[in-house]
Enzyme design. Structure first.
Site, mmCIF file in Angstrom:
data_model
loop_
_atom_site.group_PDB
_atom_site.id
_atom_site.type_symbol
_atom_site.label_atom_id
_atom_site.label_comp_id
_atom_site.label_asym_id
_atom_site.label_seq_id
_atom_site.Cartn_x
_atom_site.Cartn_y
_atom_site.Cartn_z
ATOM 1 C CG ASP A 87 -51.228 -9.790 -64.958
ATOM 2 O OD1 ASP A 87 -51.879 -10.253 -64.011
ATOM 3 O OD2 ASP A 87 -50.625 -8.699 -64.933
HETATM 4 N N1 URA Z 1 -47.315 -7.927 -61.558
HETATM 5 C C1 URA Z 1 -48.177 -7.723 -62.553
HETATM 6 O O1 URA Z 1 -48.636 -6.610 -62.775
HETATM 7 N N2 URA Z 1 -48.499 -8.777 -63.316
HETATM 8 C C2 URA Z 1 -47.994 -10.002 -63.148
HETATM 9 O O2 URA Z 1 -48.332 -10.907 -63.898
HETATM 10 C C3 URA Z 1 -47.115 -10.202 -62.084
HETATM 11 C C4 URA Z 1 -46.779 -9.128 -61.304
#
Ligand code: URA
Length: 266
Positions: A125
């Site tokens: 993310d």
């Molecule tokens: N889990 C998440 O919630 N976000 C990420 O970027 C990776 C794993």
């Protein structure tokens, strides 16, 4: 008295001159170049039947074309194609892992050299930090990112609400109900109150955040600290480096193990 070096076999002398005779490099030379040990050690690997070329157990004396032949040692593909790069990047927050962004946000590929063009293996993310692989090796990328047989990933998670109670940790471990189904068992520990170390195998969208939301402790900070056998505490946010041959081999071996498990369980 100096010893006379033996002449190479006649067919090999001819092969060097003729396009009609076998071309390409000897397999043991290619393996040695990729860090599997001395040529002698690589010959032993071949003689023991541990090396396959295009799915077939290779014989000593085999020549390979590194552009087109698929080489495996103990089932793990060897990254022999020239021109392949594998970067380990520590992604800072605010950087997106897609190759372009309509909102003009910084993109991960701008952190590494522009040539050859690479792409991210899987996603993080925009507000997640930590390790991500960038490569132009499509085969490896598909395997590593595949949710059913990809390697496990470890996250350090700072959560809201302070210390997480044991029954909530147990829920994370056993599987929590999310809108797209119950999560698979996870490894979870709490190295200090309000900080979790979570290892998952799946790679669902915003999975760790949604798991922590589900137990009432929203994520404050999320950092990926390990991808299968790959970790690096010294790489600062925004920095990158190439995977070492040992790391690449460990990663391909880890993936090969998962693929075998997946095929066996089907
Ligand atoms: N889990 C998440 O919630 N976000 C990420 O970027 C990776 C794993």
């Amino acid at each position: 008295m100096t010893e006379r070096r033996p002449e190479p076999p006649l067919w090999e002398q001819l092969a060097a001159k003729s396009k009609l005779l076998p071309q390409g490099d000897r397999l043991q030379k290619v393996l040695a170049r990729h860090g599997f040990g001395s040529r002698r050690v690589c010959e032993d690997l071949i003689a023991e039947g541990r090396v396959r070329v295009n799915g077939v157990v290779a014989e000593l004396g085999r020549r390979v074309d590194v552009d087109t032949d698929r080489i495996e040692v103990d089932g793990a593909p060897v990254g022999v194609r020239p021109g392949l790069v594998h970067y380990l990047v520590n992604k800072p927050t605010g950087v997106v892992t897609t190759s372009s962004d309509t909102h003009g946000r910084p993109i991960i590929v701008d952190l590494v050299p522009p040539e050859p063009r690479v792409f991210a293996v899987g996603r993080l993310d925009v507000d997640t930090e930590g390790l991500i692989l960038l490569t132009n090796d499509g085969d490896l990328a598909n395997l590593v990112a595949h949710p059913s047989h990809g390697v496990d990933k470890e996250y350090l998670v700072e959560v809201e609400g302070g210390e997480v109670a044991g029954n909530r940790l147990a829920r994370l471990r056993d599987g929590v109900e999310l809108e797209d189904g119950v999560t698979a068992p996870a490894k979870v520990s709490q190295p200090e109150p309000g900080v979790l170390r979570i290892t998952i195998h799946e790679g669902r969208n915003r999975q760790v955040r949604r798991m922590c939301d589900a137990i009432g402790h929203p994520v404050r900070r999320l950092v990926r600290v390990r991808i299968g056998p790959i970790s690096d505490r010294t790489l600062r946010p925004g920095q990158w480096r190439e995977l070492t041959l040992d790391e690449l081999r460990a990663l391909t071996e880890a993936v090969a193990t998962e693929v075998r498990k997946y095929d066996r369980d089907r």
